[in-house]
Motif scaffolding. Sequence first.
Motif, PDB file in Angstrom:
ATOM      1  N   UNK A 181     -31.531  25.180  49.228  1.00  0.00           N
ATOM      2  CA  UNK A 181     -32.464  26.147  49.805  1.00  0.00           C
ATOM      3  C   UNK A 181     -33.682  26.344  48.909  1.00  0.00           C
ATOM      4  N   UNK A 182     -33.473  26.329  47.613  1.00  0.00           N
ATOM      5  CA  UNK A 182     -34.612  26.423  46.704  1.00  0.00           C
ATOM      6  C   UNK A 182     -35.560  25.239  46.901  1.00  0.00           C
ATOM      7  N   UNK A 183     -34.993  24.052  47.068  1.00  0.00           N
ATOM      8  CA  UNK A 183     -35.817  22.851  47.224  1.00  0.00           C
ATOM      9  C   UNK A 183     -36.647  22.884  48.499  1.00  0.00           C
ATOM     10  N   UNK A 184     -36.135  23.540  49.549  1.00  0.00           N
ATOM     11  CA  UNK A 184     -36.868  23.548  50.822  1.00  0.00           C
ATOM     12  C   UNK A 184     -37.662  24.843  51.020  1.00  0.00           C
ATOM     13  N   UNK A 185     -37.905  25.556  49.925  1.00  0.00           N
ATOM     14  CA  UNK A 185     -38.887  26.620  49.974  1.00  0.00           C
ATOM     15  C   UNK A 185     -38.399  28.034  50.199  1.00  0.00           C
ATOM     16  N   UNK A 186     -37.103  28.274  50.124  1.00  0.00           N
ATOM     17  CA  UNK A 186     -36.591  29.633  50.304  1.00  0.00           C
ATOM     18  C   UNK A 186     -36.672  30.411  48.987  1.00  0.00           C
ATOM     19  N   UNK A 187     -36.817  31.721  49.109  1.00  0.00           N
ATOM     20  CA  UNK A 187     -36.811  32.598  47.949  1.00  0.00           C
ATOM     21  C   UNK A 187     -35.832  33.743  48.206  1.00  0.00           C
ATOM     22  N   UNK A 188     -35.384  34.367  47.148  1.00  0.00           N
ATOM     23  CA  UNK A 188     -34.392  35.439  47.282  1.00  0.00           C
ATOM     24  C   UNK A 188     -35.035  36.713  47.821  1.00  0.00           C
ATOM     25  N   UNK A 189     -34.300  37.399  48.697  1.00  0.00           N
ATOM     26  CA  UNK A 189     -34.701  38.700  49.228  1.00  0.00           C
ATOM     27  C   UNK A 189     -33.760  39.747  48.636  1.00  0.00           C
ATOM     28  N   UNK A 190     -34.318  40.731  47.998  1.00  0.00           N
ATOM     29  CA  UNK A 190     -33.493  41.766  47.370  1.00  0.00           C
ATOM     30  C   UNK A 190     -32.866  42.653  48.437  1.00  0.00           C
ATOM     31  N   UNK A 191     -31.540  42.660  48.486  1.00  0.00           N
ATOM     32  CA  UNK A 191     -30.793  43.505  49.411  1.00  0.00           C
ATOM     33  C   UNK A 191     -29.749  44.267  48.607  1.00  0.00           C
ATOM     34  N   UNK A 192     -29.836  45.583  48.531  1.00  0.00           N
ATOM     35  CA  UNK A 192     -28.870  46.351  47.750  1.00  0.00           C
ATOM     36  C   UNK A 192     -27.445  46.184  48.293  1.00  0.00           C
ATOM     37  N   UNK A 193     -26.495  46.178  47.390  1.00  0.00           N
ATOM     38  CA  UNK A 193     -25.075  46.157  47.761  1.00  0.00           C
ATOM     39  C   UNK A 193     -24.760  45.003  48.718  1.00  0.00           C
ATOM     40  N   UNK A 194     -25.254  43.829  48.399  1.00  0.00           N
ATOM     41  CA  UNK A 194     -25.058  42.671  49.277  1.00  0.00           C
ATOM     42  C   UNK A 194     -23.682  42.041  49.143  1.00  0.00           C
ATOM     43  N   UNK A 195     -22.886  42.513  48.201  1.00  0.00           N
ATOM     44  CA  UNK A 195     -21.543  41.969  48.054  1.00  0.00           C
ATOM     45  C   UNK A 195     -21.580  40.518  47.574  1.00  0.00           C
ATOM     46  N   UNK A 196     -20.744  39.660  48.161  1.00  0.00           N
ATOM     47  CA  UNK A 196     -20.649  38.279  47.657  1.00  0.00           C
ATOM     48  C   UNK A 196     -21.726  37.345  48.188  1.00  0.00           C
ATOM     49  N   UNK A 197     -22.700  37.872  48.934  1.00  0.00           N
ATOM     50  CA  UNK A 197     -23.706  36.997  49.538  1.00  0.00           C
ATOM     51  C   UNK A 197     -25.086  37.253  48.939  1.00  0.00           C
ATOM     52  N   UNK A 198     -25.918  36.238  49.061  1.00  0.00           N
ATOM     53  CA  UNK A 198     -27.320  36.312  48.675  1.00  0.00           C
ATOM     54  C   UNK A 198     -28.157  36.062  49.921  1.00  0.00           C
ATOM     55  N   UNK A 199     -29.243  36.819  50.070  1.00  0.00           N
ATOM     56  CA  UNK A 199     -30.150  36.632  51.199  1.00  0.00           C
ATOM     57  C   UNK A 199     -31.392  35.891  50.720  1.00  0.00           C
ATOM     58  N   UNK A 200     -31.799  34.913  51.511  1.00  0.00           N
ATOM     59  CA  UNK A 200     -32.964  34.095  51.206  1.00  0.00           C
ATOM     60  C   UNK A 200     -33.897  34.074  52.406  1.00  0.00           C
ATOM     61  N   UNK A 201     -35.183  33.898  52.169  1.00  0.00           N
ATOM     62  CA  UNK A 201     -36.130  33.842  53.260  1.00  0.00           C
ATOM     63  C   UNK A 201     -37.298  32.942  52.943  1.00  0.00           C
ATOM     64  N   UNK A 202     -38.054  32.589  53.975  1.00  0.00           N
ATOM     65  CA  UNK A 202     -39.286  31.824  53.822  1.00  0.00           C
ATOM     66  C   UNK A 202     -40.093  31.911  55.102  1.00  0.00           C
TER      67      UNK A 202
END
Length: 205
Positions: A181-202
């Motif tokens: 996902x980093x290679x195809x242009x996504x960046x992290x979106x800060x989401x409080x209390x996201x648990x075991x997941x990370x949110x990415x967007x572009x």
Amino acid sequence: MTPPPPVLRPYRSGDREALVDICVRTGHEGGDARHLYPDPTLLPNIFAAPYAVLEPELAFVVEDGGRAVGYILGTADTASFVDRYRAEWLPGLADRYPAPVREPATPAEAMTVLMHDPERMILPELADYPAHLHIDLLPTHQRSGYGRRLMDTFLAALHAQGVKAVHLSMLTANTRARAFYDRVGFHEIAVPDAGPVTYLGRSTQ
């Protein structure tokens, strides 16, 4: 005679069985999840099939040897998808997967909780990224450029609909997926209390 190379094409209803297979075989941090879920259709009924049924115009597959070996699918508008999922998709699953009445004790029970709570996908931090997606490729076809081609096709389809940005969620432990996902242009979106997941967007451009 050399077999023809894999092709990327729109999803067809005949791909449904392959879609189910791909989803469960990549459903555990990118690896095979069949040992975790006695019912192999549980994960696909949450993360793959509803998108192919409700928004088939945003579903694409990589076909090799006459069978889909990877896919990308999603929705142009998460809030609308949640409404349709609850009204049109979930009622057909309720008898087979009853809503849990206790704290989940197994991976399957935890996934059933997610199945019955589509509203979990609507978060204020994601409002600027209305679309979301799921992408999976069998291990035999990873690291060969097909993931990028699927992503480019999906982003172009969203852009053609006037959608400006897209998000996804991924298990933070799946470091190989994060690198892609980093290679195809996504960046992290800060989401409080996201648990075991990370949110990415572009953006879709």
